[in-house]
Design an enzyme around this catalytic site. Sequence first.
Site, short mmCIF file in Angstrom:
data_model
loop_
_atom_site.label_atom_id
_atom_site.label_comp_id
_atom_site.label_asym_id
_atom_site.label_seq_id
_atom_site.Cartn_x
_atom_site.Cartn_y
_atom_site.Cartn_z
N TYR A 1 -2.26 -0.30 10.22
CA TYR A 1 -2.25 -0.63 8.80
C TYR A 1 -0.95 -0.16 8.15
CZ TYR A 1 -3.93 -1.04 3.98
OH TYR A 1 -4.07 -1.37 2.66
N SER B 1 0.85 -1.19 0.00
CA SER B 1 0.00 0.00 0.00
C SER B 1 0.88 1.24 0.00
CB SER B 1 -0.90 0.02 1.24
OG SER B 1 -1.57 1.25 1.35
#
Length: 280
Positions: free
Chosen positions: A160, A147
């Site tokens: 995250y 990501s």
Amino acid sequence: MHPALAKGNVAVVTGGASGIGLAAARHLAGLGMRVCIADLPGAALDAASDALIAAGAAEADVMTLATDVSDRAQLMALADEVWARFGPVNLLMNNAGMQPGSSIFDEEGNWDRILEVNLGGIIRGSQIFAPRMIASGTPGLIVNTGSKQGITTPPGDPAYNVSKAGVKAFTEALQHELRNREDCKVEARLFIPGFVYTPLTAGGRTEKPAGAWMPEQVVEFLFDSIERGDFYILCPDNDVDRATDVKRILWAAGDITENRPPLSRWHPDYDDAFKAWLKA
């Protein structure tokens, strides 16, 4: 096309019952590959085989297996079952992930689960599948879904960010190891999606935001990038082009080299400087 993606070869996609994973599985089935979708048990996984068959895959070339990627024993069982049914795996897409939100002091109590799935699942999947893929002597490819949040680490979801930063570091190390092994025909790639409209990112929305890509768009970009030989597959979207991503990444690295405060992009003292940097 990468030799691992040949017709009749075998692909495993974790987190493959929806979103990017399902779009990738459809793409691979469309290439004539035999595809195994691994995901948590539930209606989405139950429907995944039908989705591939509806897209033209033969029933004999599709399998699904309920798998929690945080559990090493379940990943080992996944590898055993795929090898037993289809033979050596040529493509492993470690795509399973979650983003329930997080806070720095873990008031929600979900840091462990996020790290176990997003980072641990990719590490364990690679450690279990890669040695078998190497030993088969056939062309292989491991695609790990990272990501942009693991690179620029914006405030707001630290668990995250940490998990995806770990995916970047692990995949870089994995590719370095693979390319330095004699006679190894397996490679790794770091897949870095942009804003994609999936169940993970929908946030209750029923219509795609204008800035987002659909999963099929990002999957097309992924496999075009693999064909070009890219390692870092940095995907744009309708809001952010590559030039903007590059500037954001370089600014984040500059926090270290310029000795700025961490996350200076969001620091009030650097707001004007960052905006000028983007326009320069």
